[in-house]
Motif scaffolding. Structure first.
Motif, PDB file in Angstrom:
ATOM      1  N   ARG A  85       3.654   6.129  16.704  1.00 48.19           N
ATOM      2  CA  ARG A  85       4.816   6.266  15.803  1.00 48.19           C
ATOM      3  C   ARG A  85       4.456   6.019  14.449  1.00 48.19           C
ATOM      4  N   ALA A  86       3.642   5.076  14.181  1.00 54.66           N
ATOM      5  CA  ALA A  86       3.314   4.816  12.666  1.00 54.66           C
ATOM      6  C   ALA A  86       2.551   5.838  12.122  1.00 54.66           C
ATOM      7  N   ARG A  87       1.789   6.616  13.070  1.00 54.67           N
ATOM      8  CA  ARG A  87       0.809   7.678  12.348  1.00 54.67           C
ATOM      9  C   ARG A  87       1.826   8.937  12.051  1.00 54.67           C
ATOM     10  N   ARG A 109      -4.594  12.697   7.604  1.00 56.61           N
ATOM     11  CA  ARG A 109      -5.122  12.107   8.660  1.00 56.61           C
ATOM     12  C   ARG A 109      -5.815  10.841   8.250  1.00 56.61           C
ATOM     13  N   PHE A 110      -6.930  11.160   7.411  1.00 51.72           N
ATOM     14  CA  PHE A 110      -7.784  10.160   6.899  1.00 51.72           C
ATOM     15  C   PHE A 110      -7.205   9.064   6.181  1.00 51.72           C
ATOM     16  N   GLN A 111      -6.217   9.618   5.324  1.00 50.80           N
ATOM     17  CA  GLN A 111      -5.445   8.159   4.655  1.00 50.80           C
ATOM     18  C   GLN A 111      -4.926   7.588   5.547  1.00 50.80           C
ATOM     19  N   LEU A 126       3.847   7.993   9.002  1.00 45.82           N
ATOM     20  CA  LEU A 126       2.974   8.244   7.617  1.00 45.82           C
ATOM     21  C   LEU A 126       2.819   9.503   7.331  1.00 45.82           C
ATOM     22  N   ALA A 127       2.836  10.425   8.518  1.00 45.58           N
ATOM     23  CA  ALA A 127       2.442  11.864   8.190  1.00 45.58           C
ATOM     24  C   ALA A 127       3.690  12.566   7.708  1.00 45.58           C
ATOM     25  N   MET A 133       0.816  -1.321   0.093  1.00 43.63           N
ATOM     26  CA  MET A 133      -0.056   0.119   0.057  1.00 43.63           C
ATOM     27  C   MET A 133       0.749   1.323   0.166  1.00 43.63           C
ATOM     28  N   LEU A 134       2.052   1.331   0.785  1.00 42.27           N
ATOM     29  CA  LEU A 134       2.853   2.381   0.859  1.00 42.27           C
ATOM     30  C   LEU A 134       3.524   2.663  -0.561  1.00 42.27           C
TER      31      LEU A 134
END
Lengths: 545, 107
Positions: free
Chosen positions: A226-228, A239-241, A231-232, A102-103
């Motif tokens: 940490r993951a958030r 945020r929604f993604q 990703l950001a 996905m990434l």
């Protein structure tokens, strides 16, 4: 069979007729492969009916990756290692693989490469367990940790890590460099120079590791945060993604498992994990507030105790001061001064008249400073006063005090004391020096004589003797002082020393009163800004007519 | 203050160095008492002591008293000039057993 297939796909342009004949030979396996190609949607935009069609649509690399994956999975899944739950292991690998895919699709990398790399991310750890199966019992512990902690745990347990083991594995299995390099540096991509796509894949793998750990780590709220953040910050996702991608993992895992015929254990939905994590956060928050409150209470308690201690110290200081005799202006021949380096002093002096008119005087210095020195000082000065009223000779008096102090000596503490008796009627002086700096006897014409210690300090040897020095005072002045005077620091930072004290006294104005003269000496140390190093105490005996 | 230990026959030698004042004499005291607690005859090497105050002397005195009560030997060795002045001033040079050097002391 797999080897044959791999060799066909590894050549630059695949030989379609050879492929087709292989497909006919192994129909079951190739149905699986076809399923995988079609279910992996991202590999091709349309459904294909044959492997050859897929290759003609440009999915050769993807197919090779799929094949490698199937080969690796089939080879490794046959091992049975006690403690390592294979099903859970491959489920975790699938989470990393679908996360990486996905990434990868977000930042435009080859998704089949991401998927394969993600799937192989922990193959290094598998190899470590294969090499040392006894340690596989620790696998559940590894699994509970967040990626960075797991990495450190590997180094502690194996003195090796899954990046290094993965690197060996990739070389052995001739895996593409484009997968090997990112795979062997996905936690340490800042320590090596990688090409941009390799660096991107390494970052994808690292982030996928954290995303997958959401489903396995013990401290979920920490891992989610940490993951958030990754990703950001690193992938610039909104945020929604981020929520979408994390929540999609189980669904994609289910699909991929189906394609690869990997059995799954039931897994938690992201929303459920979020709830647990939020609950833990709220508990942590409560704990934090509780901690803050306790800290505030502790600080208040500290301030209260400090105030109490200060109050007690000033009370003690007051009592200690009251142990010193008052300055007399009635023509009494002895005066003294004490300047304390701390709240409490270890120095003391005293003088008092006996019934027959004789005067006892003394100056003492307890080893050390602070409260214990002050308490011992109180004891010694009481002994001096009490016993002095009964024992009329300074030598005997100090021997008696010494015995008392030796009986209860503690921590090697001792007292240097210089004490004497003065007979005003005749001017007769007997003086005993127990380990104190010498007394200075200044005659009227400025000649000085030192009266040195004849005995050791009090409180060390119970049978010590303290011989007295005897003389007539006449017009002389007798200065007693503690070592704080000679070792006191002057304004220029040098010590006064005995020579300096001698010169200073010799040049004092003769018209000053005795009290003014000892005050002048003490002022030497008060005029500078330095804190006193030691207590400063002086006693002066002079005939008063 | 720096601190180290060495062996000399039946003696444990405690070497004190630098300034032995209130800030570090508890450490000196602790080491001396530990040596005695382990039933060791003690030598305290003061050759590198630049300054010793009464709290430092008290640690030595306590060692002396403790050793005496345990019938252990306790002596000072190579006392530096600065330390000797303090000991002499307080007449403690008459109390402690003091050796000029290790050669003078029967191991």
């Amino acid at each position: 069979m797999l080897a044959q297939f791999l060799s066909i796909t590894q050549s630059a342009d695949a030989d379609n007729s050879r492929l087709e004949s292989l497909c006919d030979e192994y129909p079951v396996f190739f149905t699986q492969l076809l399923d995988a190609i079609n279910q992996q949607q991202l590999l091709l935009p349309v459904k294909v009916d044959s492997i050859a069609q897929a290759i003609s649509l440009g999915a050769l690399d993807g197919i090779r990756h799929l094949l490698q994956l199937m080969v690796i999975y089939k080879s490794f899944s046959q091992y049975k290692i006690r403690g390592l739950d294979q099903q859970a292991f491959w489920q975790d690998s699938l989470r990393r693989a679908v996360s990486a895919r996905m990434l990868g699709s977000y930042i435009g990398l080859d998704t089949s490469r991401c998927f394969l790399a993600g799937m192989m991310q922990d193959i290094g750890l598998f190899c470590l367990f294969l090499d040392q199966p006894a340690k596989a019992m620790l696998w559940p512990e590894f699994r509970k940790r967040e990626p960075q902690a797991r990495y450190s745990m590997e180094e502690n347990v194996f003195a090796y890590n899954h990046e290094q083991a993965g690197d060996v594995f990739c070389r052995h299995w001739s895996i593409d460099e484009g997968i090997r390099l990112p795979l062997s540096h996905h936690h340490t991509s800042d320590q090596i120079e990688l090409s941009l796509p390799d660096k991107q894949l390494a970052d994808v793998l690292n982030c996928a590791d954290w995303m997958a750990a959401i489903y396995t780590a013990a401290d979920k709220s920490f891992v989610i945060d940490r993951a958030r953040k990754m990703l950001a910050d690193d992938f610039k996702l909104a945020r929604f993604q981020i929520e979408e991608i994390c929540a999609a993992i189980p669904r994609h895992v289910d699909k991929a498992a189906e394609a690869f015929h990997i059995d799954l254990q039931p897994h938690q939905a992201f929303s459920q994990i979020l709830m647990e994590a939020n609950y833990k956060l709220s508990v942590d928050n409560d704990n934090f507030q509780e901690l803050t409150l306790r800290l505030e209470q502790a600080l208040e308690e500290r301030d209260r105790l400090a105030e109490e201690l200060n109050r007690e110290l000033s009370l003690a200081r007051e009592i200690q001061k009251s142990l010193l005799p008052p300055m007399r202006d009635d023509g009494f021949p002895v005066c003294g001064v004490n300047l304390s380096a701390r709240d409490l002093s270890g120095d003391f002096y005293d003088y008092f008249e006996l019934d027959d008119g004789c005067i006892y005087f003394n100056l003492g210095d307890v080893s050390g400073k602070g409260a214990n020195a002050a308490l011992l000082m109180a004891k010694a000065s009481s002994l001096f006063r009490c016993l002095g009223k009964r024992i009329k000779h300074p030598s005997e008096l100090l021997a008696e005090i010494n015995k008392e102090l030796c009986e209860t000596s503690i921590n090697g503490m001792f007292i240097t004391m210089i004490a004497g008796m003065y007979q005003p009627a005749t001017g007769w002086v007997q003086i005993v020096n127990a380990g104190n700096p010498p007394a200075l006897l200044f005659s009227a014409d400025g000649i000085a004589r030192e009266i040195e210690a004849q005995g050791p300090p009090l409180g060390i040897m119970d049978n010590a003797e303290f011989p007295a020095t005897e003389f007539y005072l006449q017009d002389s002045s007798l200065y007693l002082f503690s070592d704080g005077v000679t070792e006191g620091l002057l304004e220029d930072g040098t010590m006064l020393e005995l020579g300096g004290l001698y010169t200073f006294i010799a040049t004092l104005d003769k018209n000053l009163t005795p009290a003014q003269r000892i005050q002048a000496i003490v002022s030497l140390f008060q005029s500078n800004q330095r804190a006193l190093r030691d207590d400063v105490t002086l006693v002066l005996l002079e005939r008063q007519d | 203050m720096k601190y180290k230990e060495s062996e000399h026959g039946r003696f444990l030698i405690i070497h004190l160095e630098g300034e032995v004042d209130l800030s570090c004499s508890p450490k000196a005291r602790e080491q001396i008492l530990k040596g005695l607690k382990n039933k060791r005859h003690l030598l305290v090497d003061l050759s590198a002591v630049e300054y010793i105050d009464s709290s430092g002397v008290a640690s030595l005195v306590e060692g002396y008293q403790q050793a005496r009560s345990q019938q252990m030997d306790f002596a000072l060795v190579g006392v530096s000039k600065a330390a000797m002045q303090v000991l002499q001033l307080a007449r403690l040079d008459k109390i402690f057993v003091i050796y000029d050097s290790l050669d003078d002391c029967e191991a």
